[in-house]
Design an enzyme around this catalytic site. Structure first.
Site, short mmCIF file in Angstrom:
data_model
loop_
_atom_site.label_atom_id
_atom_site.label_comp_id
_atom_site.label_asym_id
_atom_site.label_seq_id
_atom_site.Cartn_x
_atom_site.Cartn_y
_atom_site.Cartn_z
N SER A 23 0.85 -1.20 0.00
CA SER A 23 0.00 0.00 0.00
C SER A 23 0.88 1.24 0.00
O SER A 23 2.02 1.20 0.50
CB SER A 23 -0.87 0.01 1.26
OG SER A 23 -1.51 1.26 1.40
N TYR A 46 -2.21 -0.39 10.62
CA TYR A 46 -2.26 -0.75 9.20
C TYR A 46 -0.97 -0.33 8.49
O TYR A 46 -0.33 -1.11 7.79
CB TYR A 46 -3.49 -0.08 8.55
CG TYR A 46 -3.61 -0.32 7.06
CD1 TYR A 46 -3.99 -1.57 6.57
CD2 TYR A 46 -3.36 0.70 6.14
CE1 TYR A 46 -4.11 -1.80 5.21
CE2 TYR A 46 -3.47 0.48 4.78
CZ TYR A 46 -3.85 -0.77 4.32
OH TYR A 46 -3.96 -1.00 2.97
P1 NAD Z 1 -11.04 -6.62 -0.41
O1 NAD Z 1 -11.57 -6.60 0.99
O2 NAD Z 1 -12.02 -6.44 -1.50
O3 NAD Z 1 -10.25 -7.96 -0.62
C1 NAD Z 1 -9.45 -8.53 0.38
C2 NAD Z 1 -9.73 -10.02 0.44
O4 NAD Z 1 -8.88 -10.61 1.41
C3 NAD Z 1 -11.15 -10.35 0.85
O5 NAD Z 1 -11.77 -11.20 -0.10
C4 NAD Z 1 -11.00 -11.00 2.19
O6 NAD Z 1 -11.98 -12.00 2.44
C5 NAD Z 1 -9.62 -11.59 2.11
N1 NAD Z 1 -9.06 -11.83 3.44
C6 NAD Z 1 -9.07 -11.03 4.50
N2 NAD Z 1 -8.48 -11.62 5.54
C7 NAD Z 1 -8.06 -12.82 5.13
C8 NAD Z 1 -7.38 -13.90 5.74
N3 NAD Z 1 -7.03 -13.83 7.02
N4 NAD Z 1 -7.11 -14.98 5.01
C9 NAD Z 1 -7.48 -15.05 3.72
N5 NAD Z 1 -8.13 -14.08 3.10
C10 NAD Z 1 -8.42 -12.97 3.79
O7 NAD Z 1 -9.92 -5.52 -0.47
P2 NAD Z 1 -9.00 -5.01 -1.67
O8 NAD Z 1 -9.22 -3.55 -1.80
O9 NAD Z 1 -9.17 -5.84 -2.84
O10 NAD Z 1 -7.57 -5.20 -1.01
C11 NAD Z 1 -6.64 -6.12 -1.43
C12 NAD Z 1 -5.26 -5.75 -0.89
O11 NAD Z 1 -4.90 -4.48 -1.40
C13 NAD Z 1 -5.17 -5.66 0.61
O12 NAD Z 1 -3.95 -6.18 1.06
C14 NAD Z 1 -5.19 -4.17 0.86
O13 NAD Z 1 -4.56 -3.79 2.03
C15 NAD Z 1 -4.44 -3.66 -0.35
N6 NAD Z 1 -4.73 -2.25 -0.64
C16 NAD Z 1 -5.94 -1.86 -1.06
C17 NAD Z 1 -6.17 -0.53 -1.32
C18 NAD Z 1 -7.50 -0.06 -1.81
O14 NAD Z 1 -7.66 1.16 -1.91
N7 NAD Z 1 -8.46 -0.93 -2.09
C19 NAD Z 1 -5.15 0.40 -1.15
C20 NAD Z 1 -3.93 -0.03 -0.69
C21 NAD Z 1 -3.71 -1.36 -0.45
#
Ligand code: NAD
Length: 695
Positions: A572, A585
């Protein structure tokens, strides 16, 4: 072909068929026949009808041969899968043909007989249908009939079972000459309803589509019943030498062996694996006759074109390490055998030798592993070997089983026309033969990433903790890219044992691993004074420890597999740039980024690349952004939640919103050979943000 085998059911529906045109009825019959693998194997056999139609140029009524074209599968084909040819022109070809030396040339001439500019190429089997004096012809590869065709006494057995109703022709490679033989047979035997072709399959015919269909079924059913009677009370394959291990143990051993095999056969072209431990397979691989029967090779050309003429039997007797210790030698011995076969049988103009590695690996007590350039091909090769097992069970139960003569097999495998077909195949996609494990694959970024990798031909294992979303994502992606390409494993990335099991499952499904996308995540925000230990630990557990656990497992596999590997972390912007009110985080994300750097250092000597993608503000499709994180972020910027997307867009240097597909594109780059010379890198996909510039 064991006691109480179910017979084939007649599924013809007169009312449905009555409303159809003749070509539609042919398609209906073909699809009905192909829907039962006991009638014909995938892609095997063909069907035809001779239909009166108006010539598009003259309007005159002419007879047109509709016959399954080159490639395709009768069970799933559509009308456009048939080649159409003028019968009068096909008849003229008989006057041109002078003898077997002209076989290949005749295939080229078939193009000149095309009716209605149909682009579907006519297959090599066209003449087997054209010259039979019947309007409807089926050519099928039923295990029960091939079992008769693959015995030493197949001629006598055919006569014993069918009397005058079904004739018998000795082995001959499909082509014009065989077409003429069939035609002569039918003329000499006007009461016959079909022919068994030695070491090959069955031809049946009729005057109407229904008549032909019913004859085909009846003839196959008679073989099934006959075998039931003959084999009742008999022990198959000389009895059991090795009892099957318990199911879980079989899968565990397969998961250990498959990456090791892949390591040794995948250096030039990555292969995907398939594991089958069905009862039919276990009975064969655990039998006393395994070695001698496997050495004889398969009989039906369709079988061995998919499986190679022989499988590789791995000498397992309870000690996996012993198999692994001897694996180099077993594989090399197989290759040498294959090279020797090539040298023995090659002609001056034969195409160059192809991949000498085995396709089918048999492991007593455990099952059958198959490897091919993609999952569907590996699975189908396995299915074909099961057909071959069924054939061997029947044939060796009633007589002596015989494989196809080696030179005949070679002449089919290295047929110039077969080679031309291979040369025409489209170039493989950039991730064909690769397996990717995507954690958080049911979420916004994970799913978009899976889709991107699937589009490039990868097999993808979605790993997620959310069963409902996982099922949904898996079934939608399977629909779009085919069930072979997608698997789902329920995994909590914070649990060591669950992670190990998730990877083992992935390996038993696809045979190995090439790409890990560590993406599963959550987000939380709170000032430090209000951050509970539970929240802190949760962030560290899922983001830092979770990334560690999946990377460790991937590294272990990559090292055993010796094919390098690509790891992509979804971290991130917050891992680079401090952000007030989200210390748990941000700290966990920073740990991910540093872990990636450490792993890049450790993995380089083994060709394992580790890179990071930093998304920012990807609101669409993200579950993180549909929860309280959205409210917290909106509150901290003093905005309504529905103003956030615009807020982030306006804040970015490029003034653009970032979508999951944008992150997926960067992951694809870092996971593929496009970035073969990059490791330890960070790619920000955030539409530009000065505080996250790397330095
Ligand atoms: P999302 O919530 O749509 O997807 C995350 C997925 O991870 C979910 O399906 C959830 O069920 C799964 N998950 C959570 N805990 C888990 C565990 N213990 N074991 C297995 N699966 C688990 O979120 P996203 O936006 O797609 O995020 C994906 C990644 O991108 C994350 O690591 C997040 O921190 C990172 N990220 C996202 C953003 C954003 O703006 N969306 C920005 C920076 C970083």
């Amino acid at each position: 072909m064991s006691a109480a085998t179910k017979l084939l059911e007649n599924r013809w529906d007169d009312a449905r068929a009555a409303a159809m045109s003749e070509p539609e009825r042919l398609l209906y019959r073909s699809n009905l026949l192909g829907s039962d693998k006991r009638i014909t194997n995938f892609g095997g056999g063909n069907t035809s009808a001779k239909v009166r139609q108006a010539d598009p140029l003259t309007g005159e009524e002419v007879t047109v041969l509709w016959v399954k074209g080159s490639g395709g599968d009768v069970g799933t084909m559509k009308l456009d899968g048939f080649a159409t040819l003028y019968m009068d022109k096909l008849e003229r070809l008989r006057t041109i043909y002078k003898g077997v030396a002209q076989e290949d040339e005749m295939v080229g001439l078939l193009n000149h007989c095309t009716f209605d500019l149909n682009p579907r190429a006519a297959s090599i089997d066209t003449s087997l249908h054209a010259y039979l004096p019947y309007a409807h012809v089926d050519h099928m590869h039923p295990d029960a009939v091939i079992a008769i065709a693959a015995t030493k006494r197949s001629r006598e057995l055919t006569r014993e079972i069918y009397g005058d109703e079904i004739g018998w022709l000795g082995w001959r490679r499909p082509g014009f000459e065989l077409g003429l033989e069939l035609s002569r047979f039918a003329a000499d035997n006007p009461n016959a309803k079909g022919v068994v072709l030695e070491s090959h399959g069955l031809f049946t015919w009729g005057h109407s589509a229904k008549d032909c269909y019913e004859t085909t079924l009846r003839i196959i059913n008679r073989a099934i019943e006959w075998f039931d009677g003959q084999l009742a009370g008999k022990t198959a394959f000389g009895g059991e030498a090795v009892a099957p291990l318990p199911a879980e143990e079989r899968r565990r051993i397969a998961a250990r062996l498959m990456p090791e095999i892949r390591a040794r056969i995948g250096q030039n072209e990555r292969k995907i694996g398939h594991f089958d431990d069905s009862d039919a397979v276990l009975q064969f691989v655990g039998s006393n006759d395994l070695q001698p029967l496997a050495a004889l090779g398969t009989s039906c050309p369709d079988h061995f074109l998919r499986t190679k003429i022989r499988p590789l039997v791995l000498p397992f007797s309870g000690d996996v390490d012993a198999v692994l210790a001897g694996l180099d030698a077993s594989i090399e011995e197989y290759r040498e055998g294959y090279r020797a076969y090539y040298e023995r049988c090659r002609h001056d103009n034969s195409p160059v030798i192809r991949d000498p590695n085995a396709v089918i690996y048999l492991v007593p007590g455990v099952g059958m592993i198959s490897f091919a350039k993609d999952k569907a091909t590996a699975r189908i090769a396995g299915e074909f070997y099961v057909n071959a097992i069924n054939v061997m069970r029947g044939a060796s139960g009633v007589d002596v089983y015989q494989g196809l003569d080696e030179q005949e097999a070679f002449d089919i495998e290295y047929w110039l026309l077969e080679e031309a077909k291979l040369q025409r195949m489209p170039k493989p996609k950039s991730l064909a033969g690769r397996v990717a494990f995507v954690t958080g694959g049911a979420g916004g970024i994970g799913r978009a990433t899976a889709e991107r990798l699937l589009r490039e031909g990868a097999c993808v294992v979605l790993a997620d903790i959310d069963a409902g979303s996982l099922d949904g994502a898996k079934s939608e992606l399977s629909k779009a890219f085919g069930a072979d390409q997608v698997r789902g494993v329920l995994v909590n990335v914070t649990e060591e044992a669950a992670v190990e099991k998730g990877f083992a499952d992935a390996v038993a499904e696809y045979g190995g691993l090439d790409i890990l996308v560590s993406n599963a995540g959550i987000a939380s925000a709170s000032p430090i004074e209000d951050t509970t230990l539970e929240v802190w630990n949760r962030n560290i557990d899922i983001l830092a420890t979770g990334y560690f656990l999946v990377s460790r497992e991937a590294f272990r596999l990559f090292r055993r597999q010796k094919l390098g590997g690509a790891v992509v972390f979804i971290a991130s912007k917050n891992g680079l740039a401090a952000s007030a009110g989200a210390s748990a985080y941000c700290t966990a994300k920073a740990a991910e980024i540093h872990l990636a750097r450490c792993l890049a250092l450790e993995g380089a000597e083994a060709g394992i690349r580790v890179n990071t993608v930093n998304p920012d503000a990807v609101l669409r499709g993200s579950k993180i952004w549909s929860g309280e994180w959205r409210e917290q972020r909106a509150a901290s910027s003093k905005l309504q939640t529905d103003q956030l997307e615009e807020h982030y867009r306006a804040r970015s240097l490029l003034k653009r919103s970032v979508f999951p597909e944008d992150i997926a594109e960067a992951v694809y780059f870092l996971a593929s050979d496009l970035s073969a010379k990059s490791t330890g890198n960070i790619v920000n996909v955030d539409a530009g943000n000065q505080i996250s510039f790397t330095r």
